[in-house]
Every structure is written in structure tokens, then in C-alpha cells.
Design a protein around this motif. Structure first.
Motif, PDB file in Angstrom:
ATOM      1  N   PRO A  30       0.942  -1.058  -0.063  1.00 28.54           N
ATOM      2  CA  PRO A  30      -0.123  -0.009   0.061  1.00 28.54           C
ATOM      3  C   PRO A  30       0.905   1.073   0.030  1.00 28.54           C
ATOM      4  O   PRO A  30       1.880   1.357   0.783  1.00 28.54           O
ATOM      5  CB  PRO A  30      -0.904  -0.019   1.375  1.00 28.54           C
ATOM      6  CG  PRO A  30      -0.718  -1.406   1.781  1.00 28.54           C
ATOM      7  CD  PRO A  30       0.613  -2.046   1.157  1.00 28.54           C
ATOM      8  N   ALA A  31       0.375   2.303  -0.820  1.00 29.75           N
ATOM      9  CA  ALA A  31       1.179   3.577  -0.967  1.00 29.75           C
ATOM     10  C   ALA A  31       1.214   3.998   0.878  1.00 29.75           C
ATOM     11  O   ALA A  31       2.476   4.623   0.879  1.00 29.75           O
ATOM     12  CB  ALA A  31       0.262   4.618  -1.518  1.00 29.75           C
ATOM     13  N   SER A  32       0.568   3.710   1.805  1.00 35.44           N
ATOM     14  CA  SER A  32       0.764   4.449   3.165  1.00 35.44           C
ATOM     15  C   SER A  32       1.983   3.570   3.719  1.00 35.44           C
ATOM     16  O   SER A  32       2.452   4.351   4.646  1.00 35.44           O
ATOM     17  CB  SER A  32      -0.409   3.993   3.781  1.00 35.44           C
ATOM     18  OG  SER A  32      -0.591   2.553   4.007  1.00 35.44           O
ATOM     19  N   VAL A  33       2.531   2.792   3.075  1.00 36.02           N
ATOM     20  CA  VAL A  33       3.707   1.814   3.995  1.00 36.02           C
ATOM     21  C   VAL A  33       5.012   2.003   2.872  1.00 36.02           C
ATOM     22  O   VAL A  33       5.747   1.333   3.198  1.00 36.02           O
ATOM     23  CB  VAL A  33       3.428   0.537   4.516  1.00 36.02           C
ATOM     24  CG1 VAL A  33       2.389   0.798   5.568  1.00 36.02           C
ATOM     25  CG2 VAL A  33       3.081  -0.489   3.389  1.00 36.02           C
ATOM     26  N   LEU A  34       4.829   2.627   1.720  1.00 32.62           N
ATOM     27  CA  LEU A  34       5.739   2.602   0.778  1.00 32.62           C
ATOM     28  C   LEU A  34       7.110   3.256   1.377  1.00 32.62           C
ATOM     29  O   LEU A  34       8.295   2.509   1.336  1.00 32.62           O
ATOM     30  CB  LEU A  34       5.354   3.382  -0.518  1.00 32.62           C
ATOM     31  CG  LEU A  34       6.285   3.301  -1.606  1.00 32.62           C
ATOM     32  CD1 LEU A  34       6.649   1.642  -2.307  1.00 32.62           C
ATOM     33  CD2 LEU A  34       5.830   4.173  -2.920  1.00 32.62           C
ATOM     34  N   SER A  35       7.089   4.160   2.154  1.00 37.28           N
ATOM     35  CA  SER A  35       8.227   4.653   2.436  1.00 37.28           C
ATOM     36  C   SER A  35       8.905   3.822   3.612  1.00 37.28           C
ATOM     37  O   SER A  35      10.078   4.043   3.818  1.00 37.28           O
ATOM     38  CB  SER A  35       8.114   6.269   3.009  1.00 37.28           C
ATOM     39  OG  SER A  35       6.921   6.000   4.463  1.00 37.28           O
ATOM     40  N   ILE A  36       7.970   3.228   4.409  1.00 33.86           N
ATOM     41  CA  ILE A  36       8.556   2.089   5.378  1.00 33.86           C
ATOM     42  C   ILE A  36       9.551   1.144   4.654  1.00 33.86           C
ATOM     43  O   ILE A  36      10.576   0.708   5.191  1.00 33.86           O
ATOM     44  CB  ILE A  36       7.442   1.543   6.122  1.00 33.86           C
ATOM     45  CG1 ILE A  36       6.876   2.844   6.991  1.00 33.86           C
ATOM     46  CG2 ILE A  36       8.017   0.482   7.314  1.00 33.86           C
ATOM     47  CD1 ILE A  36       5.548   2.323   7.926  1.00 33.86           C
ATOM     48  N   TRP A  37       8.842   0.636   3.467  1.00 34.91           N
ATOM     49  CA  TRP A  37       9.567  -0.322   2.901  1.00 34.91           C
ATOM     50  C   TRP A  37      10.974  -0.088   2.240  1.00 34.91           C
ATOM     51  O   TRP A  37      11.745  -0.677   2.199  1.00 34.91           O
ATOM     52  CB  TRP A  37       8.642  -0.693   1.646  1.00 34.91           C
ATOM     53  CG  TRP A  37       7.815  -2.134   2.185  1.00 34.91           C
ATOM     54  CD1 TRP A  37       6.547  -1.854   2.582  1.00 34.91           C
ATOM     55  CD2 TRP A  37       7.987  -3.422   2.048  1.00 34.91           C
ATOM     56  NE1 TRP A  37       6.132  -3.207   2.854  1.00 34.91           N
ATOM     57  CE2 TRP A  37       6.947  -4.047   2.649  1.00 34.91           C
ATOM     58  CE3 TRP A  37       9.146  -4.162   1.868  1.00 34.91           C
ATOM     59  CZ2 TRP A  37       6.892  -5.488   2.601  1.00 34.91           C
ATOM     60  CZ3 TRP A  37       9.173  -5.538   1.927  1.00 34.91           C
ATOM     61  CH2 TRP A  37       7.780  -6.137   2.199  1.00 34.91           C
ATOM     62  N   ALA A  38      10.689   1.215   1.783  1.00 33.34           N
ATOM     63  CA  ALA A  38      12.297   1.994   1.208  1.00 33.34           C
ATOM     64  C   ALA A  38      13.023   2.084   2.225  1.00 33.34           C
ATOM     65  O   ALA A  38      14.370   1.840   1.988  1.00 33.34           O
ATOM     66  CB  ALA A  38      11.699   3.270   0.262  1.00 33.34           C
ATOM     67  N   GLY A  39      12.803   2.503   3.316  1.00 34.37           N
ATOM     68  CA  GLY A  39      13.617   2.671   4.427  1.00 34.37           C
ATOM     69  C   GLY A  39      14.163   1.371   4.836  1.00 34.37           C
ATOM     70  O   GLY A  39      15.521   1.376   5.287  1.00 34.37           O
ATOM     71  N   GLU A  40      13.407   0.344   4.991  1.00 36.01           N
ATOM     72  CA  GLU A  40      14.029  -0.877   5.432  1.00 36.01           C
ATOM     73  C   GLU A  40      14.889  -1.439   4.440  1.00 36.01           C
ATOM     74  O   GLU A  40      15.722  -2.356   4.639  1.00 36.01           O
ATOM     75  CB  GLU A  40      12.541  -1.894   5.907  1.00 36.01           C
ATOM     76  CG  GLU A  40      12.076  -1.330   6.984  1.00 36.01           C
ATOM     77  CD  GLU A  40      12.875  -1.352   8.281  1.00 36.01           C
ATOM     78  OE1 GLU A  40      13.540  -2.257   8.534  1.00 36.01           O
ATOM     79  OE2 GLU A  40      12.679  -0.270   8.959  1.00 36.01           O
TER      80      GLU A  40
END
Length: 72
Positions: free
Chosen positions: A33-43
């Protein structure tokens, strides 16, 4: 949030495994989901900094531009 991070680490580990043992060059597509895209990129940056990360998001035109300039 803990479940999301657990899932992130498992998927990242699998991608790293493919790169290290199978000499896979990708690209690998991780859908979230777009709402967690930045979390995935960071991880991904944290756990697998050797992997190139492209955040494929936006309008159809923006995604087309991202694809032709960063993916292909």
C-alpha cells in the motif's frame, strides 16, 4: 507495525538470497500500500543497501517516466 517489519525483513532476506545464491539481477517487484511505501524503502536501505530501490508511484504518466528512466 511489528508484523509489517517482520514481513519486510523476510521479503528483503529472500531478495538478498536470490542475489547472493542465484546471481539474480532483478528487478524485483514488491507491492505494498502507498501508506507504507516509505517504510519499505527505508527498510530496504537499512537491510539491503546494495539493492537499488525505485519507488514506483504516482499517476500513470509519472510511473511511465519512472519506469523508462529508473527501471529499464
Amino acid at each position: 507495525m511489528a508484523a509489517l517489519l517482520c514481513c519486510c525483513v523476510q521479503v528483503i532476506a529472500m531478495a538478498c538470497h536470490f542475489v547472493e545464491t542465484q546471481q539474480a539481477t532483478g528487478p524485483f517487484l514488491i507491492v505494498c500500500p502507498a501508506s507504507v511505501l516509505s517504510i519499505w524503502a527505508g527498510e530496504l536501505a537499512r537491510w539491503a543497501p546494495e539493492l537499488k530501490v525505485v519507488e514506483y508511484k504516482g499517476s500513470a504518466e509519472a510511473r511511465s517516466t519512472i519506469y523508462f528512466h529508473q527501471v529499464s
